[in-house]
Design a protein around this motif. Structure first.
Motif, PDB file in Angstrom:
ATOM      1  N   LYS A   1      -0.602   8.656  -5.648  1.00  0.00           N
ATOM      2  CA  LYS A   1       0.751   9.049  -5.251  1.00  0.00           C
ATOM      3  C   LYS A   1       1.212  10.330  -5.934  1.00  0.00           C
ATOM      4  O   LYS A   1       2.178  10.956  -5.497  1.00  0.00           O
ATOM      5  N   SER A   2       0.527  10.716  -6.990  1.00  0.00           N
ATOM      6  CA  SER A   2       0.911  11.926  -7.719  1.00  0.00           C
ATOM      7  C   SER A   2       0.764  13.153  -6.816  1.00  0.00           C
ATOM      8  O   SER A   2      -0.207  13.272  -6.069  1.00  0.00           O
ATOM      9  N   PRO A   3       1.701  14.084  -6.890  1.00  0.00           N
ATOM     10  CA  PRO A   3       1.592  15.312  -6.058  1.00  0.00           C
ATOM     11  C   PRO A   3       0.317  16.094  -6.320  1.00  0.00           C
ATOM     12  O   PRO A   3      -0.226  16.728  -5.412  1.00  0.00           O
ATOM     13  N   ARG A   4      -0.190  16.070  -7.552  1.00  0.00           N
ATOM     14  CA  ARG A   4      -1.404  16.837  -7.840  1.00  0.00           C
ATOM     15  C   ARG A   4      -2.628  16.231  -7.164  1.00  0.00           C
ATOM     16  O   ARG A   4      -3.660  16.904  -7.039  1.00  0.00           O
ATOM     17  N   ASN A   5      -2.532  14.977  -6.719  1.00  0.00           N
ATOM     18  CA  ASN A   5      -3.628  14.337  -5.997  1.00  0.00           C
ATOM     19  C   ASN A   5      -3.336  14.210  -4.507  1.00  0.00           C
ATOM     20  O   ASN A   5      -4.026  13.453  -3.803  1.00  0.00           O
ATOM     21  N   GLY A   6      -2.330  14.912  -4.047  1.00  0.00           N
ATOM     22  CA  GLY A   6      -2.037  14.930  -2.610  1.00  0.00           C
ATOM     23  C   GLY A   6      -0.891  14.058  -2.178  1.00  0.00           C
ATOM     24  O   GLY A   6      -0.493  14.084  -1.016  1.00  0.00           O
ATOM     25  N   GLY A   7      -0.341  13.258  -3.100  1.00  0.00           N
ATOM     26  CA  GLY A   7       0.760  12.374  -2.709  1.00  0.00           C
ATOM     27  C   GLY A   7       0.351  11.393  -1.624  1.00  0.00           C
ATOM     28  O   GLY A   7       1.082  11.173  -0.659  1.00  0.00           O
ATOM     29  N   LEU A   8      -0.813  10.787  -1.769  1.00  0.00           N
ATOM     30  CA  LEU A   8      -1.357   9.882  -0.756  1.00  0.00           C
ATOM     31  C   LEU A   8      -1.034   8.430  -1.094  1.00  0.00           C
ATOM     32  O   LEU A   8      -0.683   8.098  -2.237  1.00  0.00           O
ATOM     33  N   SER A   9      -1.170   7.570  -0.086  1.00  0.00           N
ATOM     34  CA  SER A   9      -0.901   6.138  -0.266  1.00  0.00           C
ATOM     35  C   SER A   9      -2.136   5.344   0.125  1.00  0.00           C
ATOM     36  O   SER A   9      -2.842   5.694   1.075  1.00  0.00           O
ATOM     37  N   VAL A  10      -2.396   4.287  -0.614  1.00  0.00           N
ATOM     38  CA  VAL A  10      -3.533   3.417  -0.299  1.00  0.00           C
ATOM     39  C   VAL A  10      -3.252   2.702   1.012  1.00  0.00           C
ATOM     40  O   VAL A  10      -2.152   2.198   1.248  1.00  0.00           O
ATOM     41  N   LYS A  11      -4.251   2.659   1.884  1.00  0.00           N
ATOM     42  CA  LYS A  11      -4.097   2.006   3.178  1.00  0.00           C
ATOM     43  C   LYS A  11      -3.864   0.505   2.992  1.00  0.00           C
ATOM     44  O   LYS A  11      -4.338  -0.102   2.033  1.00  0.00           O
ATOM     45  N   ARG A  12      -3.123  -0.065   3.917  1.00  0.00           N
ATOM     46  CA  ARG A  12      -2.815  -1.486   3.847  1.00  0.00           C
ATOM     47  C   ARG A  12      -4.095  -2.317   3.952  1.00  0.00           C
ATOM     48  O   ARG A  12      -4.922  -2.108   4.825  1.00  0.00           O
ATOM     49  N   GLY A  13      -4.258  -3.260   3.043  1.00  0.00           N
ATOM     50  CA  GLY A  13      -5.406  -4.163   3.066  1.00  0.00           C
ATOM     51  C   GLY A  13      -6.627  -3.686   2.308  1.00  0.00           C
ATOM     52  O   GLY A  13      -7.608  -4.428   2.196  1.00  0.00           O
ATOM     53  N   GLU A  14      -6.597  -2.447   1.775  1.00  0.00           N
ATOM     54  CA  GLU A  14      -7.759  -1.924   1.051  1.00  0.00           C
ATOM     55  C   GLU A  14      -7.847  -2.542  -0.349  1.00  0.00           C
ATOM     56  O   GLU A  14      -6.834  -2.803  -0.991  1.00  0.00           O
TER      57      GLU A  14
END
Length: 248
Positions: free
Chosen positions: A73-86
């Motif tokens: 979730k950090s902006p330096r890592n792209g601000g991404l979210s883990v997909k549901r169920g992973e």
């Protein structure tokens, strides 16, 4: 060791060089891998052979493909979210900062050293279990749009309430209409006469050899004829004309 080093060690322990090579060429270009390898300085070991800088570069680049749930979730890592169920693919130990206790949270019998440390503030780092997710397990989610106000003015609220009241009134009227018994108009004398004639023709068309069918057709004809006679008798007689008396 820093957390990045701990993640790199965990990734290398989890995946073979062949698997890391496949990950590297999937997520990085050949130019990116060559540029990372050019920055690595290697020295021959005891056997006189030096490690492959490309392999070291691929390990370093692949380590950047793994982060914790909050790390992605950090902006330096792209601000991404883990997909549901992973589910996490790697479990390891990472450093975590732990805030120190505040003076007001200490018990009354706390020793002076503990109280002095709390008054100075700060915290400490401790090793804790961490769970890493791969780049293929995360996605970019669009931020939720702020909900638009349903009603902008007081008149909009009043108009909406009037619409609901009209809908409730219309529903009550429709329910009342459904509860009323349906009135069916009685067949006219002409319709009954046609039905009797039709039943007569059907009776005449039945073969005399078929006694059951003939009896059923005869019963139907009689019923239709009786209904026709009853309808004639139910018609009220025309009222007698009133005598007009002329007075001179």
């Amino acid at each position: 060791m820093k957390n990045n080093d701990l993640i790199a060690a965990a990734v290398c322990a989890q995946y073979t060089p062949e698997q890391l090579h496949k990950l590297a060429i999937h997520y990085y270009t050949a130019a990116e891998i060559a540029d990372a390898a050019a920055k690595i300085i290697v020295e021959p070991g005891e056997g006189g052979t030096a490690p492959d800088p490309v392999e070291i570069a691929e390990e370093t680049l692949c380590a950047a493909l793994f982060h914790t749930f909050d790390g992605w979730k950090s902006p330096r890592n792209g601000g991404l979210s883990v997909k549901r169920g992973e589910k996490a693919v790697i479990r390891c130990k990472l450093w975590k900062y732990k805030d120190g206790p505040k003076p007001e949270d200490l018990p009354a019998d706390a020793d002076p050293l503990t109280r002095a440390a709390a008054e100075q503030g700060g915290g400490d780092y401790c090793m804790t279990s961490a769970y890493l997710f791969g780049r293929w397990q995360v996605e970019k989610r669009e931020p939720k749009k702020p909900a638009e106000k349903r009603f902008k003015t007081l008149d909009d609220i009043k108009a909406y309430n009037r619409m609901l009241a009209d809908q409730r009134k219309a529903a009550k009227v429709a329910a009342a209409q459904q509860d009323k018994p349906q009135q069916t108009s009685a067949p006219s004398a002409a319709d009954l006469k046609k039905a009797a004639d039709k039943a007569k023709r059907e009776f005449m068309a039945v073969s005399e050899d078929d006694r059951p069918a003939q009896a059923a057709a005869l019963a139907k004809w009689r019923e239709a004829r009786k209904a026709c006679e009853d309808a004639k008798q139910a018609v009220p007689a025309p009222a007698a004309a009133c005598e007009q008396i002329s007075m001179f």
